[in-house]
Motif scaffolding. Sequence first.
Motif, short mmCIF file in Angstrom:
data_model
loop_
_atom_site.label_atom_id
_atom_site.label_comp_id
_atom_site.label_asym_id
_atom_site.label_seq_id
_atom_site.Cartn_x
_atom_site.Cartn_y
_atom_site.Cartn_z
N TRP A 212 -31.59 19.52 -2.34
CA TRP A 212 -30.22 19.53 -2.86
C TRP A 212 -29.55 18.18 -2.67
O TRP A 212 -28.82 17.70 -3.56
CB TRP A 212 -29.41 20.62 -2.18
N ARG A 213 -29.79 17.55 -1.51
CA ARG A 213 -29.18 16.23 -1.25
C ARG A 213 -29.76 15.18 -2.20
O ARG A 213 -29.03 14.33 -2.72
CB ARG A 213 -29.46 15.83 0.21
N PHE A 215 -30.91 15.83 -5.15
CA PHE A 215 -30.37 16.18 -6.46
C PHE A 215 -28.98 15.56 -6.65
O PHE A 215 -28.67 15.00 -7.71
CB PHE A 215 -30.30 17.70 -6.57
N GLN A 216 -28.16 15.63 -5.61
CA GLN A 216 -26.80 15.10 -5.72
C GLN A 216 -26.76 13.57 -5.71
O GLN A 216 -26.02 12.95 -6.47
CB GLN A 216 -25.95 15.62 -4.55
N ALA A 217 -27.56 12.96 -4.83
CA ALA A 217 -27.46 11.51 -4.61
C ALA A 217 -28.33 10.69 -5.56
O ALA A 217 -28.03 9.51 -5.81
CB ALA A 217 -27.85 11.19 -3.16
N ILE A 220 -28.50 13.24 -10.30
CA ILE A 220 -27.29 13.24 -11.13
C ILE A 220 -26.86 11.81 -11.51
O ILE A 220 -26.65 11.52 -12.71
CB ILE A 220 -26.13 13.97 -10.42
N ARG A 224 -27.00 10.18 -15.65
CA ARG A 224 -25.64 10.38 -16.16
C ARG A 224 -25.51 10.06 -17.66
O ARG A 224 -24.85 10.81 -18.40
CB ARG A 224 -24.65 9.56 -15.35
#
Length: 308
Positions: A212-213, A215-217, A220, A224
């Motif tokens: 998850w980390r 995926f976020q850092a 995404i 963009r």
Amino acid sequence: MPSSTALTRRPIDRRASYWLYLLPLAAGFIIVVAAPFVMNVYTSLFHWKGGQAPMRWAGLENYIALFSDDTFWRSFQNTLAMIVAITVVPTIIGILLAALLFDYLGRRFGDKAIAVLRATYYVPQILPIAVAGFIWAWILDTQNGSINLALKGLGIMSPPDWLGNPDIAIYAVMLMLIWLQIGYPVVIFMSALQRVDPELYEAAELDGAGWWRRFQAITIPQIRPEIFVVVLTATIAALKVFAPILILTGGGPEESTTVPSYYAYRNFFELSRVGYGSTIATVMSIVIFVVATVMLVWQHRENRKELS
């Protein structure tokens, strides 16, 4: 030795020659987009039944009538549901699926397994819309549809009438559109992730970052631009969705699934109100143009902030 005047003319002449390459595009735009749009606006200023019927000048009467038309505003509200079904939900699911396939399943099962899964998600996109419509008409059938048969198997003896109940028909249409659209963002985001440096993920893992980390850092921010392209194109598609409504519900029941494009079609071809149908088409064209322009300007400003 060439004169200074000749030297300054060469770049200007070269720039002028570049514009010649745009002539085919400009000609196509005028023939396919601009001229029909002008004719549509012109027609919207008349009361006309089509064909050889006389055209009676209406001025802005069609526009005044449209803005007080409850059916139009209801169809416009349904457009928001279409945006959720075609843009919001598939984009979110597409990002999560692409990241899961690329960053997790790809490492465990290899590229071939991922290619099969990616193709599976994309199958609905290559189906003719008529075939997809008939598939979902059977899935959502009240008596013999697979969903209701499953519900009866679970003990629910009065399952819902998915396409016949005006309170839930729009949700049934949204379910089909989500299924139809989901492959598009998955393929785009998977392609975008191919250009992300794998060392970024490896370094993050060494630092103890979980999926998850990462995926976020990493995921995404790196994709963009592709997210913006998917949101822009899907939003425009949602604003002009037509064929799924025509095939699955015909705008019913009780106009609960009518969208502006279908409402314009009904006025054009079923109700012989060509001027009024042109008015709906003109208003929706302006709405789509404004939405696309706002999104492009926003994207341009975001890019400038990143570069500054």
